[in-house]
Each structure stands twice: as C-alpha cells, then as structure tokens.
Design an enzyme around this catalytic site. Structure first.
Site, PDB file in Angstrom:
ATOM      1  N   ASN A   7      -2.610  -1.727   6.168  1.00  0.00           N
ATOM      2  CA  ASN A   7      -1.394  -1.627   6.813  1.00  0.00           C
ATOM      3  C   ASN A   7      -1.345  -0.373   7.477  1.00  0.00           C
ATOM      4  OD1 ASN A   7       1.272  -1.311   7.695  1.00  0.00           O
ATOM      5  ND2 ASN A   7       2.169  -1.514   5.615  1.00  0.00           N
ATOM      6  N   TRP A   8      -1.665  -0.147   8.782  1.00  0.00           N
ATOM      7  CA  TRP A   8      -1.648   1.564   9.083  1.00  0.00           C
ATOM      8  C   TRP A   8      -0.304   1.986   9.522  1.00  0.00           C
ATOM      9  CZ3 TRP A   8      -5.624   1.504  13.680  1.00  0.00           C
ATOM     10  CH2 TRP A   8      -6.927   1.336  13.318  1.00  0.00           C
ATOM     11  N   LYS A   9       0.857   1.239   9.491  1.00  0.00           N
ATOM     12  CA  LYS A   9       2.024   1.690   9.876  1.00  0.00           C
ATOM     13  C   LYS A   9       2.142   2.346  11.151  1.00  0.00           C
ATOM     14  CE  LYS A   9       2.997   2.090   4.745  1.00  0.00           C
ATOM     15  NZ  LYS A   9       3.658   2.553   3.676  1.00  0.00           N
ATOM     16  N   HIS A 102       8.692  -5.853   5.075  1.00  0.00           N
ATOM     17  CA  HIS A 102       8.276  -4.745   4.527  1.00  0.00           C
ATOM     18  C   HIS A 102       9.436  -4.113   4.083  1.00  0.00           C
ATOM     19  CE1 HIS A 102       6.331  -1.033   3.594  1.00  0.00           C
ATOM     20  NE2 HIS A 102       5.337  -1.595   3.424  1.00  0.00           N
ATOM     21  N   GLU A 151       5.941  -5.230  -3.631  1.00  0.00           N
ATOM     22  CA  GLU A 151       5.790  -3.811  -3.387  1.00  0.00           C
ATOM     23  C   GLU A 151       7.015  -3.094  -3.722  1.00  0.00           C
ATOM     24  OE1 GLU A 151       2.757  -3.047  -0.029  1.00  0.00           O
ATOM     25  OE2 GLU A 151       4.734  -2.737   0.796  1.00  0.00           O
ATOM     26  N   GLY A 157       3.576   4.900  -1.090  1.00  0.00           N
ATOM     27  CA  GLY A 157       3.306   6.253  -0.356  1.00  0.00           C
ATOM     28  C   GLY A 157       3.537   7.396  -1.205  1.00  0.00           C
ATOM     29  N   SER A 187       0.596   2.531  -3.496  1.00  0.00           N
ATOM     30  CA  SER A 187      -0.220   3.772  -3.711  1.00  0.00           C
ATOM     31  C   SER A 187      -1.689   3.078  -4.344  1.00  0.00           C
ATOM     32  CB  SER A 187       0.471   4.487  -4.746  1.00  0.00           C
ATOM     33  OG  SER A 187       1.531   4.992  -3.973  1.00  0.00           O
ATOM     34  N   GLY A 208      -1.506   0.930   2.238  1.00  0.00           N
ATOM     35  CA  GLY A 208      -1.343   1.942   3.301  1.00  0.00           C
ATOM     36  C   GLY A 208      -2.165   3.191   3.634  1.00  0.00           C
TER      37      GLY A 208
HETATM   38  P1  PGA Z   1       0.809   2.974   0.404  1.00  0.00           P
HETATM   39  O1  PGA Z   1       1.526   1.911   1.250  1.00  0.00           O
HETATM   40  O2  PGA Z   1      -0.308   2.353   0.185  1.00  0.00           O
HETATM   41  O3  PGA Z   1       0.338   4.189   1.271  1.00  0.00           O
HETATM   42  O4  PGA Z   1       1.568   3.189  -0.643  1.00  0.00           O
HETATM   43  C1  PGA Z   1       1.452   0.457   0.951  1.00  0.00           C
HETATM   44  C2  PGA Z   1       2.571  -0.186   1.816  1.00  0.00           C
HETATM   45  O5  PGA Z   1       3.736   0.140   2.266  1.00  0.00           O
HETATM   46  O6  PGA Z   1       2.381  -1.434   2.191  1.00  0.00           O
END
Ligand code: PGA
Length: 224
Positions: A7-9, A102, A151, A157, A187, A208
């Site tokens: 998930n690149w966001k 999300h 999540e 993050g 994470s 992410g």
């Molecule tokens: P992260 O994000 O791996 O940077 O914690 C995961 C997500 O929000 O899907």
C-alpha cells in the site's frame, strides 16, 4: 498461501513509479525461487499504487499468475455525475483487488460503515475483491467480504507493530466471516515480519512504508 499487499498510500511521482516498476521486475526475474513460490501458489503479491500509476504497474502481472495490481480505495458511487471520483466500473479489468475501509480513509475522509458497505457492494459487483480493513471489533465487516485486514491504528506508520500473540488474541474478538483470509497490517517490515510467519492463522500482510522500495518489500516477501 501468504498474501503480501503493498500500500503505497499517497506517495511517489510518475518517475518514481516507473523506477519502482523496473526494480521490482528485475528483482523478481532474477530470483527463480521467488518465481517458483509465486507460481506454486505459496505466495501472492498485490501492489496497490495511487490510481494514476495503476496502468504503469499493470505489466508486472505478466511476471506471475500470482502478482496483481489493486486500488487503494473506490468510490461509493457508480458511474455518473460525481466529478473526481474513481468508480469500480472504471478500474474493472485493471485491478483485481481494492483496499476498502483503511483507517486513514475513515478518519481523514469520513468514510462510514454505510459508505463502506456500498463500496464493498460496488467492488464485488465488478469482480474486484475487497481487502477490508478494520481497526478493532467496532468496525462492521460488510456482507461478501473474504479478505479482512486487521490494522490497529497505534501500529500504522509508527514502528510499533503489534506482536503476533496480541494480533491472534485480537483476532478472536472480531466477527470474521466464515473462511475469511486474515491479514495483519501495521509497521510490518523485514525485521518485524518473522514473528507472524510462524502462525498459519495470519495469512498475509498489508505493508505501507516498507513497500515504498521494492527491495524492502521483497525482503519481507522472501522471509516467507
Ligand atoms: P505501515 O502502513 O506499514 O506504514 O504501518 C500499513 C497500512 O497503513 O496499511
């Protein structure tokens, strides 16, 4: 089968996406054990870039039958007078999966359980499989969902991943659909992933930050 969902966001430029595509493609092609693991249904990779880059990455699906491109969200509307929206119908055939619910969409864009039920309905109607994200047992999982990504907000993050035992304990509090696929996100990186891999009940990861470079993303995949 383990699922690895990138998930690149809202990150990267068009040039970055081209580079990610080339690096990922070269890395996969030069790793025959990874190709074997993909083609023998031990691994599935789903890459969810921002909408403008879906087409850029689409050719990666040629590398294996178990590499797919996905959308990070979809509109809760069908095609029509909804300026700026990206509907399920528009990306049908381009993506096989969609990330829905999300926590960043829920908190920044006010996505409600009702909107998410409608997004799910529209996604399924176009044969796009939703990966439905929940923060805890309060988030309603709509009808028709198979993939559920747990999540915890505190883990997204932050570097504070939730350990596997805690994830499994939380899993029992969720009302999961029968035969669902349970994904953990928050994470996950090449160091934290190993803890989860011993547990068959954790069937995949939503990744992410660590998906932003092909090498760290593939380091996670290779641990499996
Ligand atoms: P992260 O994000 O791996 O940077 O914690 C995961 C997500 O929000 O899907």
């Amino acid at each position: 089968m383990k699922y690895f969902i990138a998930n690149w966001k809202a990150n990267k430029t068009y040039d970055d996406a081209l580079r990610w595509n080339d690096e990922f493609s070269n890395a996969i092609q030069s790793d025959s054990s990874l190709i074997d693991a993909l083609n023998s249904d031990r691994l599935t990779i789903i890459i969810c870039p921002p909408f403008p880059f879906l087409h850029t990455l689409k050719p990666l699906e040629q590398l294996s039958k178990n590499i797919f491109i996905g959308a990070q969200s979809l509109s809760d509307k069908a095609n029509g007078a909804f300026t700026g929206e990206v509907t399920a119908e528009m990306v049908q055939g381009l993506v096989q999966y969609s990330i829905l619910g999300h926590s960043e969409r829920r908190s920044n864009y006010g996505e409600t359980n009702e909107m998410l039920a409608e997004k799910t309905r529209l996604s399924l109607a176009k044969s796009i499989t939703p990966v439905f994200c929940v923060r805890d047992a309060q988030d309603t999982i709509p009808q028709g969902i198979t993939f559920v990504a747990f999540e915890p907000v505190s883990a997204i993050g932050t570097g504070n991943n939730m350990n596997a035992n805690e994830v499994l304990q939380k899993k029992r509090s969720l009302s999961l659909p029968q035969n669902s696929v349970f994904i953990y996100g928050g994470s996950v990186n090449p160091d934290t992933v190993s803890d989860y891999l011993h547990h068959d009940e954790i069937q995949g990861f939503l990744i992410g930050s660590a998906s932003l470079t092909p090498s760290s993303f593939l380091d996670i995949v290779k641990k499996a």
